[in-house]
Design a protein around this motif. Sequence first.
Motif, PDB file in Angstrom:
ATOM      1  N   PRO A  19      27.879  51.445  -0.812  1.00 33.35           N
ATOM      2  CA  PRO A  19      28.719  51.736  -1.974  1.00 33.35           C
ATOM      3  C   PRO A  19      29.108  53.217  -2.078  1.00 33.35           C
ATOM      4  N   ALA A  20      28.353  54.109  -1.405  1.00 28.96           N
ATOM      5  CA  ALA A  20      28.710  55.529  -1.412  1.00 28.96           C
ATOM      6  C   ALA A  20      30.068  55.758  -0.747  1.00 28.96           C
ATOM      7  N   LEU A  21      30.413  54.912   0.205  1.00 34.13           N
ATOM      8  CA  LEU A  21      31.715  55.001   0.859  1.00 34.13           C
ATOM      9  C   LEU A  21      32.824  54.820  -0.178  1.00 34.13           C
ATOM     10  N   LEU A  22      32.665  53.850  -1.063  1.00 34.07           N
ATOM     11  CA  LEU A  22      33.646  53.625  -2.132  1.00 34.07           C
ATOM     12  C   LEU A  22      33.703  54.817  -3.071  1.00 34.07           C
ATOM     13  N   GLN A  23      32.550  55.316  -3.455  1.00 32.61           N
ATOM     14  CA  GLN A  23      32.447  56.455  -4.369  1.00 32.61           C
ATOM     15  C   GLN A  23      33.185  57.670  -3.801  1.00 32.61           C
ATOM     16  N   GLU A  24      32.953  57.977  -2.549  1.00 33.79           N
ATOM     17  CA  GLU A  24      33.525  59.176  -1.935  1.00 33.79           C
ATOM     18  C   GLU A  24      35.043  59.104  -1.791  1.00 33.79           C
ATOM     19  N   HIS A  25      35.598  57.914  -1.788  1.00 36.09           N
ATOM     20  CA  HIS A  25      37.049  57.770  -1.672  1.00 36.09           C
ATOM     21  C   HIS A  25      37.712  57.441  -3.012  1.00 36.09           C
ATOM     22  N   GLY A  26      36.944  57.561  -4.104  1.00 31.79           N
ATOM     23  CA  GLY A  26      37.500  57.361  -5.430  1.00 31.79           C
ATOM     24  C   GLY A  26      37.654  55.912  -5.844  1.00 31.79           C
ATOM     25  N   PHE A  27      36.896  55.022  -5.207  1.00 35.40           N
ATOM     26  CA  PHE A  27      37.001  53.594  -5.507  1.00 35.40           C
ATOM     27  C   PHE A  27      35.745  53.018  -6.148  1.00 35.40           C
ATOM     28  N   ALA A  28      34.907  53.840  -6.740  1.00 33.05           N
ATOM     29  CA  ALA A  28      33.608  53.392  -7.245  1.00 33.05           C
ATOM     30  C   ALA A  28      33.710  52.239  -8.236  1.00 33.05           C
ATOM     31  N   ASN A  29      34.700  52.224  -9.076  1.00 29.81           N
ATOM     32  CA  ASN A  29      34.813  51.180 -10.098  1.00 29.81           C
ATOM     33  C   ASN A  29      35.921  50.179  -9.798  1.00 29.81           C
ATOM     34  N   ALA A  30      36.394  50.158  -8.575  1.00 29.40           N
ATOM     35  CA  ALA A  30      37.533  49.318  -8.224  1.00 29.40           C
ATOM     36  C   ALA A  30      37.095  48.058  -7.479  1.00 29.40           C
ATOM     37  N   ASP A  31      37.850  46.983  -7.692  1.00 29.95           N
ATOM     38  CA  ASP A  31      37.631  45.770  -6.906  1.00 29.95           C
ATOM     39  C   ASP A  31      38.598  45.781  -5.724  1.00 29.95           C
ATOM     40  N   ALA A  32      38.520  44.775  -4.874  1.00 33.51           N
ATOM     41  CA  ALA A  32      39.344  44.721  -3.667  1.00 33.51           C
ATOM     42  C   ALA A  32      40.835  44.740  -4.007  1.00 33.51           C
ATOM     43  N   HIS A  33      41.238  43.994  -5.016  1.00 33.73           N
ATOM     44  CA  HIS A  33      42.639  43.922  -5.429  1.00 33.73           C
ATOM     45  C   HIS A  33      43.169  45.318  -5.754  1.00 33.73           C
ATOM     46  N   GLU A  34      42.429  46.063  -6.544  1.00 35.72           N
ATOM     47  CA  GLU A  34      42.863  47.396  -6.958  1.00 35.72           C
ATOM     48  C   GLU A  34      42.890  48.370  -5.776  1.00 35.72           C
ATOM     49  N   ILE A  35      41.885  48.332  -4.929  1.00 39.41           N
ATOM     50  CA  ILE A  35      41.847  49.236  -3.773  1.00 39.41           C
ATOM     51  C   ILE A  35      43.021  48.961  -2.839  1.00 39.41           C
ATOM     52  N   ILE A  36      43.281  47.692  -2.568  1.00 37.90           N
ATOM     53  CA  ILE A  36      44.408  47.331  -1.699  1.00 37.90           C
ATOM     54  C   ILE A  36      45.716  47.847  -2.284  1.00 37.90           C
ATOM     55  N   ASP A  37      45.946  47.600  -3.558  1.00 37.75           N
ATOM     56  CA  ASP A  37      47.188  48.044  -4.187  1.00 37.75           C
ATOM     57  C   ASP A  37      47.316  49.570  -4.162  1.00 37.75           C
ATOM     58  N   ARG A  38      46.217  50.280  -4.419  1.00 38.87           N
ATOM     59  CA  ARG A  38      46.261  51.746  -4.421  1.00 38.87           C
ATOM     60  C   ARG A  38      46.534  52.307  -3.028  1.00 38.87           C
ATOM     61  N   LEU A  39      45.840  51.785  -2.013  1.00 41.93           N
ATOM     62  CA  LEU A  39      46.052  52.292  -0.656  1.00 41.93           C
ATOM     63  C   LEU A  39      47.450  51.955  -0.152  1.00 41.93           C
ATOM     64  N   GLU A  40      47.916  50.745  -0.416  1.00 43.58           N
ATOM     65  CA  GLU A  40      49.238  50.323   0.057  1.00 43.58           C
ATOM     66  C   GLU A  40      50.342  51.182  -0.552  1.00 43.58           C
ATOM     67  N   ALA A  41      50.156  51.624  -1.791  1.00 39.19           N
ATOM     68  CA  ALA A  41      51.183  52.394  -2.493  1.00 39.19           C
ATOM     69  C   ALA A  41      51.215  53.870  -2.091  1.00 39.19           C
ATOM     70  N   LEU A  42      50.170  54.361  -1.453  1.00 34.96           N
ATOM     71  CA  LEU A  42      50.134  55.777  -1.076  1.00 34.96           C
ATOM     72  C   LEU A  42      51.167  56.093   0.003  1.00 34.96           C
ATOM     73  N   PRO A  43      51.813  57.247  -0.099  1.00 34.79           N
ATOM     74  CA  PRO A  43      52.650  57.686   1.017  1.00 34.79           C
ATOM     75  C   PRO A  43      51.778  57.792   2.274  1.00 34.79           C
ATOM     76  N   VAL A  44      52.369  57.518   3.423  1.00 30.94           N
ATOM     77  CA  VAL A  44      51.615  57.526   4.676  1.00 30.94           C
ATOM     78  C   VAL A  44      50.871  58.843   4.862  1.00 30.94           C
TER      79      VAL A  44
END
Length: 178
Positions: A19-44
């Motif tokens: 879970p530290a991996l999630l924390q370090e990338h700012g995803f500590a409180n996010a589920d898979a749906h939210e992480i996918i949407d956030r990463l997909e929306a980021l500029p390359v």
Amino acid sequence: MVAGCGARESEPASVTGDPALLQEHGFANADAHEIIDRLEALPVAERPQSLLASVTATSLQLRDDAGREAELPLPDDQFYLSAAPFVKTTHECAFHSLTACRGELRNREVTVSVVDSSSGETVQDGPHATHDNGFVGLWLPRGITAKLTITLEDLTGAAAISPQADDDLTCLTSLQLT
């Protein structure tokens, strides 16, 4: 390692791995749906270079340069399909990489239609923008068989999709617009 289900609000339920991996990338409180949407929306250019994020039919799998891994389940009733419509060039892909996959048509306005083949019901219909990576991310009901149509100006392409099995592909790169 399995994170506790619901006992700690700072970690998503059902996280396996680190879970530290999630924390370090700012995803500590996010589920898979939210992480996918956030990463997909980021500029390359802003996507984390030290993180590999892949979507399977059942989970989001994360791995960093240090070899740490974390996995989060997708919602039981939803399937994530990332489609890269193309005119001239494409690549083969099975499971979408949110941090590495690139499609031809970046930041373009397209029209997406998803029609359930059994009922004729329109599941999605309307404008979408391809992300900076050239993909359109679609959250679809799990278990349907449907026709996906993507239109860009006067070009159209269609594909049959069937997000049902645990090993179904999540990266559609064969949808050529003609």
